[in-house]
Write an enzyme that holds these catalytic residues in place. Structure first.
Site, PDB file in Angstrom:
ATOM      1  N   ARG A  15       0.746  -1.038  -0.338  1.00  0.00           N
ATOM      2  CA  ARG A  15       0.260  -0.013  -0.156  1.00  0.00           C
ATOM      3  C   ARG A  15       0.718   1.102   0.047  1.00  0.00           C
ATOM      4  O   ARG A  15       1.948   1.061   0.049  1.00  0.00           O
ATOM      5  CB  ARG A  15      -0.743  -0.217   1.462  1.00  0.00           C
ATOM      6  N   LYS A  75       2.632   1.721   7.711  1.00  0.00           N
ATOM      7  CA  LYS A  75       1.959   1.278   8.675  1.00  0.00           C
ATOM      8  C   LYS A  75       3.011   2.091   9.805  1.00  0.00           C
ATOM      9  O   LYS A  75       3.576   2.910   9.496  1.00  0.00           O
ATOM     10  CB  LYS A  75       2.694  -0.146   8.232  1.00  0.00           C
ATOM     11  N   TYR A  94      -0.692   3.837  10.607  1.00  0.00           N
ATOM     12  CA  TYR A  94      -1.068   3.447  11.809  1.00  0.00           C
ATOM     13  C   TYR A  94       0.150   3.022  12.840  1.00  0.00           C
ATOM     14  O   TYR A  94       1.242   2.781  12.309  1.00  0.00           O
ATOM     15  CB  TYR A  94      -1.673   2.333  10.931  1.00  0.00           C
ATOM     16  N   HIS A  96      -0.281   1.113  15.950  1.00  0.00           N
ATOM     17  CA  HIS A  96      -1.435   0.173  17.388  1.00  0.00           C
ATOM     18  C   HIS A  96       0.043   0.101  18.218  1.00  0.00           C
ATOM     19  O   HIS A  96       0.507  -1.007  18.521  1.00  0.00           O
ATOM     20  CB  HIS A  96      -1.034  -1.445  16.060  1.00  0.00           C
ATOM     21  N   GLU A 118      -5.628   5.176  14.000  1.00  0.00           N
ATOM     22  CA  GLU A 118      -6.622   4.356  14.247  1.00  0.00           C
ATOM     23  C   GLU A 118      -6.999   4.193  15.809  1.00  0.00           C
ATOM     24  O   GLU A 118      -8.313   4.294  16.605  1.00  0.00           O
ATOM     25  CB  GLU A 118      -6.173   2.825  15.074  1.00  0.00           C
ATOM     26  N   ASP A 270      -2.592  -7.244  15.682  1.00  0.00           N
ATOM     27  CA  ASP A 270      -2.139  -5.759  15.225  1.00  0.00           C
ATOM     28  C   ASP A 270      -2.440  -5.107  16.973  1.00  0.00           C
ATOM     29  O   ASP A 270      -1.613  -4.299  16.886  1.00  0.00           O
ATOM     30  CB  ASP A 270      -2.060  -5.044  14.386  1.00  0.00           C
TER      31      ASP A 270
END
Length: 371
Positions: A15, A75, A94, A96, A118, A270
């Site tokens: 991505r 990511k 993101y 996490h 997120e 995740d």
């Protein structure tokens, strides 16, 4: 603002954080967009397409990181990227954090401003930047689960929807949020018998109104889960506590109740996973076996369908990115409480309670950092 879009380097992550149309919107608003050479190819976007809308192509990720005031990623930064991060640089991606202490400590040390997709949260409780990837991951969970039920992959050799005269597979979905709902819809559409569990009676009532007849909605508690494990062919974990580690709903000893060759797909991986035996895997090596049960734990599932995922993600993130670029992160967060909740670490301080709680670290108030 100077906005950088480096190529994703996590294993099999294809991505990109910004499509050409998004770059065009940012350039049109007066910003400079720097895209690493070849960063969009995995999603089907060429350098020429970015150049055509006014973005500048840089030959290396080092140059992108060095130039940018704000980095847009998909990511979390991985270890090779950590030294490239500058103090006060805005990272919008993101993270996490609650599942990764090393990442948390590393980002504190950089003193960068880390804004996590997120944890951006609307007053309704909706997580607008998590929804599109949760939709993709939920649908993929059923798709991947159906594949790994095949005997060739170590599964029970069960067809999800069965055939006339043969009963369909039993699918148990833990969590009635976006992931769980989309997983259940896909499984129901393929003809499986589905049970979806949640702890919110309000959500269960909503699900009961629109899910098809081959889906049961059941209150989630330990007894109800244990009762169903012996007959489950595919177990899908879709539990989310925003920004926090997912709770374990199925323990290692519980796996002894499951049939050999049954499959677990834990989309919560995740955030630490909602199955005790879940561990992160990659698209290259997606599965492993514990107690005869096949586990699928790919932490970036949407990366397998990058074209769909990239378009869905940037549809959601672009308005926030434009707001950050136009106003600067402080003003943008002062004016948008939902975006402010996305700020997890700033100036070496954790400002999101669930992240601090996960590691027993101190949490500070964000407000003073916005002045």
């Amino acid at each position: 603002m100077l906005i950088g879009v480096p190529k994703e380097i996590k294993t099999n992550e294809n991505r990109i954080a910004l499509v050409p149309a998004g770059a065009e919107a940012l350039v049109g608003a007066g910003h400079d967009v720097f895209v690493e050479k070849g960063a969009g190819l995995g999603s089907g976007f060429t350098d020429a397409e970015y150049k055509a809308v006014g973005a500048k192509i840089l030959p290396t990720s080092d140059k992108v990181w060095a130039k940018a005031e704000m980095i847009m990623k998909v990511k979390e930064p991985i270890k090779p990227e950590w030294p490239k991060i500058k103090e006060n640089q805005v990272l919008f991606t993101y993270f996490h954090y609650a599942a990764d202490k090393d990442l948390t400590v590393a980002m504190k040390k950089t003193k960068a401003v880390t804004i996590a997709y997120e944890t951006v949260e609307l007053p309704t409780g909706e997580l607008p930047l998590l929804v599109p990837m949760s939709e993709v991951a939920g649908r993929m969970a059923t798709q991947e689960g159906a594949k790994y039920l095949e005997k060739f992959f170590g599964g029970r050799g069960v067809l999800l929807g069965g055939v006339p005269g043969v009963k369909p597979a039993e699918v148990l979905v833990l969590g009635g949020g976006v992931v769980g709902t989309h997983a259940a819809k896909m499984a129901c559409g393929l003809g499986a018998h589905v049970t979806i569990m949640d702890v919110s009676l309000h959500r269960l009532r909503e699900l009961a109104d629109f899910m098809p007849a081959n889906c049961d909605v059941i209150y989630s508690n330990r007894q109800n889960i244990l009762e169903r494990l012996p007959t489950v062919d595919l177990l899908i974990g879709g539990v989310l506590l925003p920004g926090a580690k997912a709770p374990w709903l199925v323990t290692k000893k519980d796996l002894k109740l499951m049939q050999p060759g049954s499959v677990i797909v834990d989309v919560s991986v995740d955030q630490g996973g909602c199955i005790e035996t879940t561990k992160p895997t990659t698209h290259e090596n997606p599965i492993y076996e514990v107690e005869g049960v096949v586990h699928y734990g790919v932490a970036n599932m949407p990366g397998a369908v990058p074209r769909t995922s990239t378009l869905a993600l940037t549809n959601a993130t672009l308005p926030y990115a434009i707001n950050l670029a136009n106003k600067g992160w402080k003003q943008a967060c002062r004016e948008d409480a939902a975006l402010a909740l996305g700020v997890n670490i700033v100036d070496g301080k954790i400002v999101y309670p669930a992240v601090a709680e996960a590691f027993g670290m101190k949490c500070e108030d964000l407000e003073p950092h916005l002045q």
